[in-house]
Scaffold this motif. Structure first.
Motif, mmCIF file in Angstrom:
data_model
loop_
_atom_site.group_PDB
_atom_site.id
_atom_site.type_symbol
_atom_site.label_atom_id
_atom_site.label_comp_id
_atom_site.label_asym_id
_atom_site.label_seq_id
_atom_site.Cartn_x
_atom_site.Cartn_y
_atom_site.Cartn_z
ATOM 1 N N ASN A 22 35.654 36.383 35.674
ATOM 2 C CA ASN A 22 36.149 37.254 35.962
ATOM 3 C C ASN A 22 36.058 39.376 35.610
ATOM 4 N N GLY A 23 34.576 39.474 35.799
ATOM 5 C CA GLY A 23 35.067 41.145 36.015
ATOM 6 C C GLY A 23 33.712 40.868 35.273
ATOM 7 N N THR A 45 37.726 38.672 40.510
ATOM 8 C CA THR A 45 36.572 39.728 41.062
ATOM 9 C C THR A 45 36.781 39.993 42.749
ATOM 10 N N ASN A 74 38.061 35.596 47.142
ATOM 11 C CA ASN A 74 37.200 36.761 46.199
ATOM 12 C C ASN A 74 35.772 35.443 46.386
#
Length: 298
Positions: A22-23, A45, A74
């Motif tokens: 995530n990110g 993300t 995503n």
């Protein structure tokens, strides 16, 4: 998570647990990346915002999940040279969504780490799970097998982006009517004896000159290639609607569509082939069947 130089990165969960990227970016300058998940490989993300995986040099990416790899909203963003992925498909959510953001991509053999064997190609194993792989600005080369239990889409975007198939593509769904779609902004080429086959009726679409609007994108099936749809339709053409728009010869591929000792076999399915030769070139046929090529529908 970054491995320096040729260092490798291996991430793993056991049991019904996910791997969430995530990110952040998992990367290696020239080493290999591997993720094994007891359930999903996911990111929160948005597609195109952050590369989840980046490799340089000869580095490869191996993704092995019991269920989904990315989602439609995503997707797993990559900037890698070679990828291999498998979803066991323990639920109907077990689709694969990969978005290559930059550079050419090979669907081939990825190096296994930490005792895991090498993995070749892309597979969804059950539950009519789909495969969606998009290369945003580069060609796609398939050297490993592709096996889809649901629909499959390979898309190579950008002027000069081709799809080259050098291994077999197989539909394994127990449900008739799934669709295999190859879309390239330039050419689609099947190398010698690279086949498409299916358990049940599979619609097959080869769509060159897909979206860049430059009127250049041919389709060529080389010797030994057999596309069998088992009752599904087979469509070879170009532009935004290959049913009505021709593939167009370009460069060394002067014919719009060329079958060179290759076969299209649909059984009861419809076959539609549309091609336009390269303007100003000798023997630039719209559609060429050479060296005992055949098109068969019963």
């Amino acid at each position: 998570v970054t491995a320096n130089s040729s260092g490798n990165v291996a991430l793993k969960t056991t049991g019904a647990n996910d791997v969430n990227i995530n990110g952040v970016t998992v990367s290696s300058s020239s080493g290999n990346l591997q993720v094994i998940s007891g359930r999903h490989i996911l990111t929160s993300t948005a597609t195109g915002a952050t590369n989840e995986f980046v490799t340089g040099g000869a580095g490869t990416l191996l993704l092995d999940a019991q269920d989904s790899i990315g989602t439609a909203a995503n997707r797993i963003d990559t900037a890698v040279g070679t990828v291999a992925a498998t979803s066991a498909g323990v639920s109907t959510a077990g689709d694969i969504f990969i978005n290559q953001t930059a550079g050419a991509l090979t669907i081939g053999t990825a190096t296994g780490l930490d005792g895991r064997a090498n993995l070749s190609g892309i597979t969804t194993g059950a539950n009519n799970n789909d495969i969606t792989l998009v290369s945003r600005a580069g060609s796609i080369t398939v050297t490993g097998p592709i096996s889809a239990n649901g629909d499959a889409l390979l898309q190579a975007l950008g002027t000069g982006s081709d799809i080259t198939i050098s291994n077999n593509v197989t539909g394994t769904s127990a449900t008739s009517g799934k669709t295999l779609t190859l879309q390239a902004d330039r050419n689609i080429v099947f190398n010698t004896s690279a086949d498409i086959s299916t358990t049940n009726a599979l619609n097959v679409v080869l769509n060159s000159d897909f979206s860049d609007g430059n009127g250049a994108g041919a389709i060529q099936l080389n010797p030994g290639t057999v596309i069998t749809s088992n009752g599904g339709s087979i469509t070879l053409g170009g532009g935004s609607n290959p049913l009505t728009t021709a593939a167009i010869g370009t460069g060394a591929l002067v014919e719009g569509v060329k079958l060179d000792n290759a076969q299209l076999v649909s059984d009861a399915g419809a076959i539609n082939v549309r091609g336009t030769g390269l303007a100003g070139s000798m023997n630039a046929h719209g559609v060429s069947l050479a060296n005992n090529a055949s098109v068969t529908s019963t």
